[in-house]
Design a protein around this motif. Structure first.
Motif, mmCIF file in Angstrom:
data_model
loop_
_atom_site.group_PDB
_atom_site.id
_atom_site.type_symbol
_atom_site.label_atom_id
_atom_site.label_comp_id
_atom_site.label_asym_id
_atom_site.label_seq_id
_atom_site.Cartn_x
_atom_site.Cartn_y
_atom_site.Cartn_z
ATOM 1 N N GLN A 183 8.263 0.716 5.288
ATOM 2 C CA GLN A 183 8.717 1.961 5.551
ATOM 3 C C GLN A 183 10.276 2.465 5.454
ATOM 4 O OE1 GLN A 183 6.552 -0.201 7.177
ATOM 5 N NE2 GLN A 183 5.093 0.735 8.275
ATOM 6 N N TYR A 184 11.084 1.254 5.866
ATOM 7 C CA TYR A 184 12.328 1.739 5.699
ATOM 8 C C TYR A 184 13.077 0.455 5.025
ATOM 9 C CZ TYR A 184 12.265 5.402 9.065
ATOM 10 O OH TYR A 184 11.860 6.755 9.739
ATOM 11 N N CYS A 205 18.960 0.884 7.926
ATOM 12 C CA CYS A 205 17.513 1.320 8.296
ATOM 13 C C CYS A 205 17.202 1.589 9.885
ATOM 14 C CB CYS A 205 16.510 0.000 7.967
ATOM 15 S SG CYS A 205 16.498 -0.011 5.983
ATOM 16 N N TRP A 245 18.479 5.031 10.381
ATOM 17 C CA TRP A 245 17.684 6.173 10.080
ATOM 18 C C TRP A 245 16.419 6.449 10.959
ATOM 19 C CZ3 TRP A 245 20.098 9.615 7.405
ATOM 20 C CH2 TRP A 245 21.183 9.167 6.563
ATOM 21 N N THR A 304 4.417 2.697 1.009
ATOM 22 C CA THR A 304 5.668 2.272 0.266
ATOM 23 C C THR A 304 7.017 2.594 0.670
ATOM 24 O OG1 THR A 304 5.558 4.361 -0.826
ATOM 25 C CG2 THR A 304 4.522 2.733 -2.084
ATOM 26 N N GLY A 305 7.079 3.575 1.805
ATOM 27 C CA GLY A 305 8.175 4.101 2.550
ATOM 28 C C GLY A 305 9.151 4.396 1.642
ATOM 29 N N ARG A 306 10.520 4.361 2.020
ATOM 30 C CA ARG A 306 11.659 4.787 1.155
ATOM 31 C C ARG A 306 12.720 3.903 1.267
ATOM 32 N NH1 ARG A 306 15.743 9.834 2.840
ATOM 33 N NH2 ARG A 306 17.185 9.527 1.337
ATOM 34 N N TYR A 314 16.946 3.642 1.251
ATOM 35 C CA TYR A 314 17.855 4.194 1.894
ATOM 36 C C TYR A 314 19.319 3.501 1.185
ATOM 37 C CZ TYR A 314 15.059 6.733 5.125
ATOM 38 O OH TYR A 314 14.161 7.416 5.593
ATOM 39 N N GLU A 372 24.313 7.480 1.408
ATOM 40 C CA GLU A 372 23.469 8.485 1.786
ATOM 41 C C GLU A 372 23.945 8.726 3.312
ATOM 42 O OE1 GLU A 372 19.225 8.865 1.282
ATOM 43 O OE2 GLU A 372 19.289 6.842 0.167
#
Length: 198
Positions: A68-69, A74, A77, A154-156, A158, A162
């Protein structure tokens, strides 16, 4: 007390720069050591020529709940977005996808009061170290490690760039006016059976 030095807990100690960690020379160094396992945490992206060398596994202790992260900051966020079920750590096999390898175990530290990013980092690092020790014990007993599983989604990913200075203010406002985080006990999620090990 005297700080424990790396040389006192291993037979050979070698510092490797981030620029050299994916070099053919370092790959050969690992092969010459007849490496069984490689453990990473906070490392740069590792190429297949490196993470495929160990006989048993190349593992990553990721401070965040993957997939997810994935990537960097992470815990920050997840805290900023109020996704409190993703305040934890993940131990996974390293693959070509950043923080996207098969997951072995995840740990969510106990929360007794609203956490800061710093307290979460310490708690997740400590819990992750304890979970890693259990996996190392399993690897010695079974001469290998389970394959793990790929959790849904799949999440994201980072990226470091950012995160901006104003995000600290956003987090502070979220903690003041956003939904309160509930207390919880430590939770451990395991994505393998002991019989899965070689």
């Amino acid at each position: 007390s005297t700080p424990l030095q790396p040389q006192s807990i291993c037979s050979e100690y070698r510092e490797v720069s981030t620029k050299a960690i994916n070099s053919p020379e370092f790959a050969q160094y690992l092969k010459d050591l007849d490496t069984d396992m490689l453990i990473l945490s906070g490392a740069p992206v590792i190429k297949p020529e490196i993470f495929s060398v160990p006989h048993w596994a190349c593992l990553n202790l990721h401070l965040g709940i993957a997939p997810q992260y994935r990537g960097e900051h992470c815990l920050f966020w997840a805290l900023l977005q109020g996704v409190y079920d993703c305040l934890g750590c993940t131990i996974h096999h390293v693959s070509s996808r950043i923080d996207g390898g098969a997951v072995l175990t995840q740990g969510l530290p106990a929360i007794k009061k609203p956490p800061s990013e710093t307290s979460l980092l310490w708690d997740c690092a400590g819990l992750g170290g304890a979970l890693l020790a259990k996996l190392l014990d399993l690897s010695v007993k079974t001469q290998g490690l389970p394959k793990g599983q790929f959790p849904q989604g799949t999440g994201r990913l980072y990226r470091y760039r950012e995160r901006k200075p104003w995000h600290a203010t956003a987090l502070h406002l979220h903690q003041l006016f956003g939904p309160a985080i509930s207390q919880r006990p430590t939770r451990i999620l395991r994505y393998y059976e002991v019989t899965d090990a070689p």
